[in-house]
Motif scaffolding. Structure first.
Motif, PDB file in Angstrom:
ATOM      1  N   VAL A  33     -83.649 -60.397 -55.473  1.00 15.39           N
ATOM      2  CA  VAL A  33     -84.318 -59.224 -56.016  1.00 15.39           C
ATOM      3  C   VAL A  33     -84.420 -58.193 -54.893  1.00 15.39           C
ATOM      4  O   VAL A  33     -84.851 -58.518 -53.790  1.00 15.39           O
ATOM      5  N   VAL A  34     -84.006 -56.970 -55.194  1.00 17.78           N
ATOM      6  CA  VAL A  34     -84.102 -55.876 -54.231  1.00 17.78           C
ATOM      7  C   VAL A  34     -85.065 -54.842 -54.806  1.00 17.78           C
ATOM      8  O   VAL A  34     -84.899 -54.399 -55.941  1.00 17.78           O
ATOM      9  N   HIS A  35     -86.062 -54.491 -54.009  1.00 12.85           N
ATOM     10  CA  HIS A  35     -87.003 -53.432 -54.357  1.00 12.85           C
ATOM     11  C   HIS A  35     -86.671 -52.265 -53.435  1.00 12.85           C
ATOM     12  O   HIS A  35     -86.900 -52.335 -52.235  1.00 12.85           O
ATOM     13  N   CYS A  36     -86.111 -51.219 -54.005  1.00  6.73           N
ATOM     14  CA  CYS A  36     -85.646 -50.084 -53.216  1.00  6.73           C
ATOM     15  C   CYS A  36     -86.581 -48.895 -53.424  1.00  6.73           C
ATOM     16  O   CYS A  36     -86.757 -48.444 -54.554  1.00  6.73           O
ATOM     17  N   VAL A  41     -87.947 -45.176 -56.993  1.00 10.07           N
ATOM     18  CA  VAL A  41     -88.250 -46.583 -56.744  1.00 10.07           C
ATOM     19  C   VAL A  41     -87.623 -47.408 -57.861  1.00 10.07           C
ATOM     20  O   VAL A  41     -87.734 -47.083 -59.037  1.00 10.07           O
ATOM     21  N   LYS A  42     -86.914 -48.460 -57.460  1.00 13.91           N
ATOM     22  CA  LYS A  42     -86.261 -49.294 -58.466  1.00 13.91           C
ATOM     23  C   LYS A  42     -86.200 -50.735 -57.991  1.00 13.91           C
ATOM     24  O   LYS A  42     -86.251 -51.014 -56.797  1.00 13.91           O
ATOM     25  N   THR A  43     -86.075 -51.641 -58.958  1.00 15.06           N
ATOM     26  CA  THR A  43     -85.884 -53.060 -58.696  1.00 15.06           C
ATOM     27  C   THR A  43     -84.511 -53.430 -59.208  1.00 15.06           C
ATOM     28  O   THR A  43     -84.159 -53.103 -60.350  1.00 15.06           O
ATOM     29  N   THR A  45     -81.639 -56.493 -59.764  1.00 18.54           N
ATOM     30  CA  THR A  45     -81.351 -57.923 -59.866  1.00 18.54           C
ATOM     31  C   THR A  45     -79.960 -58.096 -60.457  1.00 18.54           C
ATOM     32  O   THR A  45     -79.471 -57.229 -61.179  1.00 18.54           O
ATOM     33  N   HIS A  53     -75.579 -50.699 -56.882  1.00 20.55           N
ATOM     34  CA  HIS A  53     -76.535 -50.163 -55.906  1.00 20.55           C
ATOM     35  C   HIS A  53     -75.848 -49.927 -54.570  1.00 20.55           C
ATOM     36  O   HIS A  53     -75.996 -48.866 -53.970  1.00 20.55           O
ATOM     37  N   GLU A 101     -85.133 -61.889 -51.221  1.00 17.50           N
ATOM     38  CA  GLU A 101     -85.834 -60.664 -51.603  1.00 17.50           C
ATOM     39  C   GLU A 101     -85.682 -59.655 -50.469  1.00 17.50           C
ATOM     40  O   GLU A 101     -85.755 -60.009 -49.295  1.00 17.50           O
ATOM     41  N   ASN A 103     -87.091 -55.686 -49.552  1.00 22.62           N
ATOM     42  CA  ASN A 103     -87.890 -54.511 -49.835  1.00 22.62           C
ATOM     43  C   ASN A 103     -87.487 -53.445 -48.830  1.00 22.62           C
ATOM     44  O   ASN A 103     -87.604 -53.660 -47.621  1.00 22.62           O
TER      45      ASN A 103
END
Length: 108
Positions: A33-36, A41-43, A45, A53, A101, A103
């Motif tokens: 999971v990447v929280h950018c 702001v986006k997640t 998967t 991405h 993960e 962030n």
């Protein structure tokens, strides 16, 4: 731990700087999971979403030199220079040393 989390973060930055999307994608766990926090702001998967991405990131925000690197309680924190300023990425890893993960976003 059978891997060096800080070395993995450096390998990630090296692949990012080289524009090697396949090497970058291979560093992620299947359930990563990447929280950018860059721009909107986006997640992210899933492998295809990660690929999309990274295509955008490599084109619009190529990475420059390393700014800082530190261990964190469950992984590594790296900061690096892009055309928009200093970015920070916090990595958490699975037991095999793959990114579970991430962030990331502008440094504050």
């Amino acid at each position: 731990m059978s891997f060096d989390p800080m070395a993995v973060a450096i390998d990630w930055l090296d692949a990012y700087r080289a524009g090697d999307i396949e090497a970058i994608l291979d560093m992620y766990a299947e359930d990563a999971v990447v929280h950018c926090g860059c721009g909107d702001v986006k997640t992210i998967t899933g492998r295809e979403a990660l690929r999309a991405h990274w295509v955008d990131r490599l084109r619009d925000y190529p990475a420059g030199k390393l700014d800082d690197l530190n261990p964190s309680h469950d992984g590594t924190v790296i900061s690096y220079i892009t055309s928009t300023g200093v970015m920070t990425a916090l990595f958490a890893f699975d037991a095999a040393g793959r990114i579970k993960e991430l962030n990331c976003g502008p440094s504050h």
